[in-house]
Design a protein around this motif. Structure first.
Motif, mmCIF file in Angstrom:
data_model
loop_
_atom_site.group_PDB
_atom_site.id
_atom_site.type_symbol
_atom_site.label_atom_id
_atom_site.label_comp_id
_atom_site.label_asym_id
_atom_site.label_seq_id
_atom_site.Cartn_x
_atom_site.Cartn_y
_atom_site.Cartn_z
ATOM 1 N N GLU A 742 65.409 36.113 -32.065
ATOM 2 C CA GLU A 742 66.300 37.207 -32.438
ATOM 3 C C GLU A 742 66.078 38.401 -31.519
ATOM 4 O O GLU A 742 67.035 39.049 -31.062
ATOM 5 N N TRP A 743 64.803 38.698 -31.259
ATOM 6 C CA TRP A 743 64.468 39.846 -30.398
ATOM 7 C C TRP A 743 64.986 39.641 -28.977
ATOM 8 O O TRP A 743 65.625 40.527 -28.393
ATOM 9 N N ALA A 744 64.737 38.449 -28.428
ATOM 10 C CA ALA A 744 65.148 38.205 -27.036
ATOM 11 C C ALA A 744 66.668 38.262 -26.891
ATOM 12 O O ALA A 744 67.197 38.832 -25.917
ATOM 13 N N LEU A 745 67.390 37.697 -27.851
ATOM 14 C CA LEU A 745 68.851 37.685 -27.758
ATOM 15 C C LEU A 745 69.421 39.094 -27.892
ATOM 16 O O LEU A 745 70.257 39.521 -27.080
ATOM 17 N N LEU A 746 68.983 39.832 -28.901
ATOM 18 C CA LEU A 746 69.562 41.155 -29.111
ATOM 19 C C LEU A 746 69.152 42.117 -27.994
ATOM 20 O O LEU A 746 69.948 42.984 -27.570
ATOM 21 N N THR A 747 67.937 41.950 -27.474
ATOM 22 C CA THR A 747 67.494 42.782 -26.352
ATOM 23 C C THR A 747 68.356 42.530 -25.113
ATOM 24 O O THR A 747 68.740 43.462 -24.393
ATOM 25 N N THR A 748 68.673 41.261 -24.875
ATOM 26 C CA THR A 748 69.512 40.912 -23.720
ATOM 27 C C THR A 748 70.932 41.444 -23.896
ATOM 28 O O THR A 748 71.561 41.918 -22.941
ATOM 29 N N ILE A 749 71.482 41.358 -25.109
ATOM 30 C CA ILE A 749 72.817 41.904 -25.364
ATOM 31 C C ILE A 749 72.840 43.407 -25.127
ATOM 32 O O ILE A 749 73.784 43.957 -24.568
ATOM 33 N N ALA A 750 71.743 44.090 -25.547
ATOM 34 C CA ALA A 750 71.679 45.542 -25.358
ATOM 35 C C ALA A 750 71.589 45.911 -23.878
ATOM 36 O O ALA A 750 72.138 46.933 -23.448
ATOM 37 N N ASP A 751 70.902 45.062 -23.085
ATOM 38 C CA ASP A 751 70.762 45.340 -21.653
ATOM 39 C C ASP A 751 70.667 44.013 -20.902
ATOM 40 O O ASP A 751 69.573 43.504 -20.653
ATOM 41 N N PRO A 752 71.809 43.412 -20.526
ATOM 42 C CA PRO A 752 71.801 42.089 -19.875
ATOM 43 C C PRO A 752 71.021 42.050 -18.576
ATOM 44 O O PRO A 752 70.572 40.981 -18.152
ATOM 45 N N ALA A 753 70.844 43.185 -17.944
ATOM 46 C CA ALA A 753 70.128 43.210 -16.669
ATOM 47 C C ALA A 753 68.614 43.126 -16.843
ATOM 48 O O ALA A 753 67.894 42.860 -15.873
ATOM 49 N N ASP A 754 68.126 43.368 -18.041
ATOM 50 C CA ASP A 754 66.690 43.356 -18.297
ATOM 51 C C ASP A 754 66.288 41.943 -18.757
ATOM 52 O O ASP A 754 66.579 41.525 -19.878
ATOM 53 N N GLY A 755 65.630 41.211 -17.878
ATOM 54 C CA GLY A 755 65.282 39.823 -18.183
ATOM 55 C C GLY A 755 63.879 39.623 -18.709
ATOM 56 O O GLY A 755 63.412 38.483 -18.838
ATOM 57 N N ARG A 756 63.157 40.708 -19.037
ATOM 58 C CA ARG A 756 61.763 40.558 -19.431
ATOM 59 C C ARG A 756 61.595 39.801 -20.751
ATOM 60 O O ARG A 756 60.699 38.961 -20.899
ATOM 61 N N ALA A 757 62.448 40.092 -21.735
ATOM 62 C CA ALA A 757 62.322 39.406 -23.024
ATOM 63 C C ALA A 757 62.581 37.922 -22.859
ATOM 64 O O ALA A 757 61.865 37.073 -23.414
ATOM 65 N N ARG A 758 63.603 37.576 -22.045
ATOM 66 C CA ARG A 758 63.906 36.160 -21.825
ATOM 67 C C ARG A 758 62.765 35.472 -21.084
ATOM 68 O O ARG A 758 62.384 34.338 -21.407
ATOM 69 N N ALA A 759 62.183 36.170 -20.137
ATOM 70 C CA ALA A 759 61.088 35.575 -19.370
ATOM 71 C C ALA A 759 59.879 35.306 -20.266
ATOM 72 O O ALA A 759 59.225 34.259 -20.160
ATOM 73 N N GLU A 760 59.572 36.250 -21.142
ATOM 74 C CA GLU A 760 58.430 36.043 -22.040
ATOM 75 C C GLU A 760 58.682 34.885 -22.996
ATOM 76 O O GLU A 760 57.798 34.062 -23.252
ATOM 77 N N LEU A 761 59.905 34.822 -23.524
ATOM 78 C CA LEU A 761 60.225 33.722 -24.436
ATOM 79 C C LEU A 761 60.171 32.387 -23.710
ATOM 80 O O LEU A 761 59.711 31.387 -24.266
ATOM 81 N N ARG A 762 60.595 32.371 -22.450
ATOM 82 C CA ARG A 762 60.582 31.123 -21.684
ATOM 83 C C ARG A 762 59.148 30.647 -21.442
ATOM 84 O O ARG A 762 58.876 29.444 -21.453
ATOM 85 N N ARG A 763 58.238 31.568 -21.228
ATOM 86 C CA ARG A 763 56.838 31.207 -20.981
ATOM 87 C C ARG A 763 56.101 30.819 -22.266
ATOM 88 O O ARG A 763 55.139 30.064 -22.229
ATOM 89 N N SER A 764 56.556 31.365 -23.371
ATOM 90 C CA SER A 764 55.796 31.237 -24.620
ATOM 91 C C SER A 764 55.935 29.853 -25.235
ATOM 92 O O SER A 764 56.955 29.183 -25.092
ATOM 93 N N ASP A 765 54.880 29.430 -25.962
ATOM 94 C CA ASP A 765 54.954 28.155 -26.668
ATOM 95 C C ASP A 765 55.700 28.280 -27.991
ATOM 96 O O ASP A 765 55.798 27.297 -28.738
ATOM 97 N N VAL A 766 56.252 29.465 -28.312
ATOM 98 C CA VAL A 766 57.050 29.579 -29.535
ATOM 99 C C VAL A 766 58.384 28.855 -29.374
ATOM 100 O O VAL A 766 59.148 28.724 -30.333
ATOM 101 N N GLY A 767 58.647 28.353 -28.153
ATOM 102 C CA GLY A 767 59.830 27.539 -27.941
ATOM 103 C C GLY A 767 59.769 26.215 -28.690
ATOM 104 O O GLY A 767 60.763 25.483 -28.724
ATOM 105 N N VAL A 768 58.640 25.921 -29.314
ATOM 106 C CA VAL A 768 58.560 24.741 -30.165
ATOM 107 C C VAL A 768 59.529 24.871 -31.347
ATOM 108 O O VAL A 768 59.960 23.882 -31.925
#
Length: 939
Positions: A742-768
């Motif tokens: 939820e955080w990564a998606l809404l953060t990206t919608i608020a600022d599509p140019a800021d990829g930090r939240a997506r990058a952290e989610l991509r690295r994290s094992d919470v992708g399980v």
């Protein structure tokens, strides 16, 4: 007190009987405790009360405790006649069948739990409440429990548990106990608590005693004789009745009224106390009859007539004759079925009192040997242990007590089991091997009740003396107890005491220790070694444990291998009939279902097995896991209703961790149901009970962010969700919650140019967690759309939505997010689809937010009432209203517009408008192609 031939009044106890009768017959249910000295008339009050209640139409159940009677004895005796095995088929008792089998031996037995998440007395309390409700069948029920001063602590814990639920239930429990005996701790708690009414039976007054004496004598007594009897009775009606009966049966002549003895005639005929009366009666028996009666007294408060032939070496006819002589002589009484019992509890004590200590020891040895020779030890370990202890054979007694304690623990009577083991610890001293074995059992039983400090205190003392295999067994038991209590340093200390550190037991414990300390990598490696060692040793139980730990350790880092390990654990448990291990494996596989938004089959199967085994604490935890799964399919408001039921049950069962976790879901539901002000206090309450506050703190920030989003404040929403992730970021062992996505998606919608939240989610094992993977795809779609990559955005959007097919709540939530991303989705179609699913879910805030966004996008907003009609989801997604759906159905029947107008009592123009709107919303060229929209479609 009333006697045959006397008056109808209950002499001297009218006030007490009236109070009891009001409560039992006229009250709304509850618990009453009746206390008084031995011989004050408590038992007869219970008997009279039961007769009156039965005459008034109540169901009356009777039971009593006896010294050494074992766990749950009074409850079992009360319930067994009212609960035949056929009653186990009642569907209301399905969750409690295994539990009730603990106290009802004729019921089909389930699997005894290997661990107790809940104090078993509380589980049995739930079962007893449900059983009594079934037994009373809408009427009143009276449960009479006598001699509770001898009750085991587990029985008293059950009474303490059920007491708050009895008012208003139609069930009154009345328990009697001596006030001149040392009270068990549980009885003291009941008497000191607020739930129980207390009726004290005081010593009887002189006038009442005199009236009772005349009634028992059947006429007037000389004044001096009457005074003598009243003085000698000391306020106890039982003693007075026995004195009168003794005088009348002694044959002493006299010149008092009616030929009754006068005081001057009493010398040598009236013993000064009850014990002497009993001894006088015993002396009048023949030698053979007296021997049988004395052995009966030695065997306990119950008259074990079926054991007497073997115990005495006498024939059955002689035993029967001795019982009849004992009844005729006033020592025994026969109930309506002819079953013998002691005339009073004091009678048995008085019979034994005539033996010297050496005589009792010699008789106990003889009786124990006779019973052992007859094969009684298998079925009567407690009785044989008592006899061996009386005979001065402590080690034989300790071995039998160990067997009795194991039976108690299997039946969930932990307090009784610990009490028996503590006696066995003392008796086993001097036999090193037996002493260690008893101490291992003691440590395990104490650990089940969370008394780890007591377990370590006794265990350390024994460990210093232990050698060989016994030392390793004790060290392993102590380490296991410490792990359960998260005393990791102590657990490591005991691990070093295990002789074979490469064995499956030591490696399994080391793996648990590593996992408890937050090192899943080390835990996985140790668990793999433990599994290999368990296979070599042929220990399927230890293999299941090792595989389970391996699965848990790899759950986030390597989901595939984790699933393989857990499924191997399940297969092993099934092959070897290891039900508790099977339940644990299914439970852990259920977590995999949660992560993948599965159908919950493993969780349901595990819950059914746990219920069958009477593991209600485990079953409740599994029910809460299904609540988390339901949040995705039913919505947060629906899940919150389930969670409230879990929280209430957890409160009754004193499962604080489950209660805290359930309240967290309740708080989420209150925010989505438009009661955000209630969430904070609920989370405060959850924090008091939670064993892991990380998720409570994260949920507080998460709900602040979600509340802001639902109010239309995206900036504050991103801040709240970010703070929630910050809490979770600092706890790497925390659950892979969808908050990250939820955080990564809404953060990206608020600022599509800021990829930090997506990058952290991509690295994290919470992708399980599949919802987090879906959110990442959708966030990437937002970024691609921002970069003018229309094809990439469309592909990622479809992938993300496909991942949410089994979690429609999060699809609706994320779609509402995406409708604020400029141009990525068609907001009108997307919001109509979200509203179609949300209809009837109770998600008030979500519906309102979607309607605001729909209005802002220029779409037609349906009236709220129409959101609740029976319109299929695929048509609601097109904005079809309930009335339009009715028109569509009639079009499919072949009616023309005038026919539809007549059927629905509408104007022809109105029908034409509805058909035009249907064509526009479905995109069909004409009415002839509309009917195919009625075919069922996947949501």
């Amino acid at each position: 007190m009333q006697r045959p031939g006397g008056t109808a009044s209950f002499i001297g106890r009218e006030a007490e009987l009236a109070a009891l009768t009001r409560q039992a017959i006229g009250g709304a249910g509850g618990l009453t405790l009746l206390t008084g000295e031995a011989g004050s008339g408590k038992t007869r009050l219970l008997s009279e009360l039961g007769d009156r209640a039965a005459a008034a139409g109540a169901r009356v159940l009777r039971g009593r405790a006896v010294p050494g009677g074992g766990a749950f004895r009074p409850l079992a005796e009360a319930l067994v006649r009212a609960a035949p095995p056929a009653l186990a088929a009642d569907r209301r008792l399905a969750p409690f069948r295994s539990v009730l089998a603990w106290v009802l031996p004729s019921w089909p037995a389930g699997t005894a739990p290997s661990t107790h998440l809940v104090d078993p007395a509380l589980v049995l309390g739930e079962a007893v409440l449900e059983l009594l409700d079934v037994v009373r069948d809408g009427g009143r029920c009276l449960v009479l429990l006598d001699d509770l001063h001898w009750a085991d602590e587990d029985t008293l814990a059950v009474l303490q548990y059920v007491a708050p639920s009895l008012p208003g239930s139609g069930v009154r429990v009345v328990g009697a106990a001596r006030s001149d005996e040392r009270r068990p701790d549980g009885l003291t708690r009941l008497l000191d608590g607020r739930e129980a009414a207390h009726v004290a039976v005081p010593p009887m007054g002189r006038a009442e005693l005199a009236g009772l004496a005349r009634m028992c004598a059947g006429g007037e007594l000389a004044p001096e004789l009457e005074t003598y009897l009243v003085d000698a009775a000391g306020g106890l009606p039982l003693l007075l009745e026995e004195l009168v009966a003794h005088l009348l049966g002694s044959g002493a002549p006299g010149d008092g009224p009616g030929g009754r003895p006068a005081v001057r005639d009493l010398a040598g005929t009236v013993p000064p106390g009850f014990a002497e009366i009993v001894q006088h009666r015993t002396a009048r028996l023949t030698d053979k009859h007296r021997e049988v009666i004395v052995v009966a007294a030695l065997l306990g408060q119950d008259v074990r007539w079926e054991l007497l032939p073997a115990a005495t070496g006498a024939g059955r006819s002689l035993v029967a004759a001795a019982i009849r002589a004992g009844a005729d002589g006033g020592l025994l009484a026969l109930d309506p079925a002819g079953t013998p019992r002691w005339r009073h509890a004091l009678t048995r004590d008085a019979v034994l009192a005539r033996l010297s200590a050496p005589e009792r020891a010699d008789l106990a040895a003889t009786v124990a040997d006779r019973l052992a020779g007859a094969g009684t030890a298998e079925h009567e370990p407690a009785l044989l242990a008592d006899l061996h202890a009386r005979a001065g054979r402590p080690h034989r007694a300790a071995a039998l007590l160990r067997r009795q304690a194991a039976d108690h623990v299997r039946a969930g009577a932990l307090a009784a089991g610990i009490d028996v083991l503590e006696r066995a610890v003392v008796l086993a001293a001097g036999d090193p091997a037996l002493a260690v074995a008893v101490r291992v059992d003691h440590v395990r039983a104490l650990a089940l009740t969370a008394r780890v400090g007591d377990a370590l205190a006794g265990g350390d003392q024994e460990l210093r003396r232990a050698t060989g295999t016994g030392r390793s067994d004790l060290a392993a038991a102590l380490a296991d107890a410490c792990l359960a209590a998260e005393r990791f340093d102590d657990a490591e200390r005991y691990l070093h005491e295990i002789a074979d550190p490469a064995g499956p037991r030591a490696l399994g414990l080391a793996a648990q220790l590593a996992l408890g300390r937050g090192d899943p990598g080390a835990a996985a490696g140790l668990a793999d070694r433990a599994a290999a060692a368990a296979r070599r040793a042929g220990r399927p139980d230890l293999l299941c444990t090792a595989l389970e730990i391996a699965g848990r350790a790899r759950r986030r880092s390597d989901p595939r291998r984790a699933g393989e390990a857990l499924r191997a654990a399940l297969r092993t448990a099934e092959q070897h009939g290891l039900v508790p291990q099977r339940i644990r494996a299914l439970s852990e596989l259920g977590v995999e279902e949660l992560f993948e938004a599965g159908d919950g089959a493993a969780l349901r199967e595990a819950e059914a097995l746990a219920v069958e085994a009477g593991m209600l604490g485990t079953a409740l935890g599994l029910e809460l896991q299904q609540t988390a799964l339901a949040a995705g399919t039913e919505g947060m408001v629906g899940a919150a209703a389930r969670a409230r039921r879990c929280a209430d049950r957890a409160a009754r069962l004193r499962l604080d961790g489950v209660r805290g976790h359930a309240l967290m879901w309740v708080a989420r539901g209150r925010v989505l149901a438009d009661h955000p002000d209630e969430a904070g206090p609920i989370l405060d309450e959850a924090l008091r009970y939670s064993v892991s506050p990380v998720h409570i703190h994260a949920t507080r920030h998460h709900l602040a962010g979600l509340d802001a989003w639902l109010d239309g404040d995206t900036e504050r929403a991103v801040t709240g969700l970010g703070r929630a992730v910050g809490v979770l970021r600092g706890a790497p062992g925390a659950n892979a919650t969808p908050i990250w996505g939820e955080w990564a998606l809404l953060t990206t919608i608020a600022d599509p140019a800021d990829g930090r939240a997506r990058a952290e989610l991509r690295r994290s094992d919470v992708g399980v967690q599949v919802i987090n993977r879906a959110a990442l795809r959708l966030a990437d779609a937002v970024a691609a759309h921002h970069d003018a990559d229309a094809a990439g955005a469309a592909r990622l959007l479809a992938q993300g939505r496909d991942l949410l097919v089994r979690s429609p709540f999060h699809r609706a939530l994320f779609d509402s997010f995406l409708c604020t991303a400029d141009g990525l989705v068609d907001p009108i179609a997307t919001l109509n689809a979200a509203l179609a699913w949300l209809a009837g879910t109770g998600e008030v805030r979500m519906v309102r937010r979607c309607r605001v966004l729909l209005r802002r996008a220029g779409g037609a907003v349906p009236r709220p009432a129409r959101d609740n009609g029976p319109v299929p989801v695929h048509l609601r997604a097109r904005g079809v209203t309930g009335r339009e759906f009715e028109v569509l159905g009639l079009v499919a029947e072949g009616l023309d517009n005038p026919g539809i107008a007549r059927r629905l009592h509408l104007s022809r123009r109105t029908v034409e408008t509805h058909v035009s709107r249907l064509l526009a919303k479905t995109g069909e060229p004409g009415r002839g192609s509309l009917p195919h929209w009625l075919a069922p479609r996947p949501d």
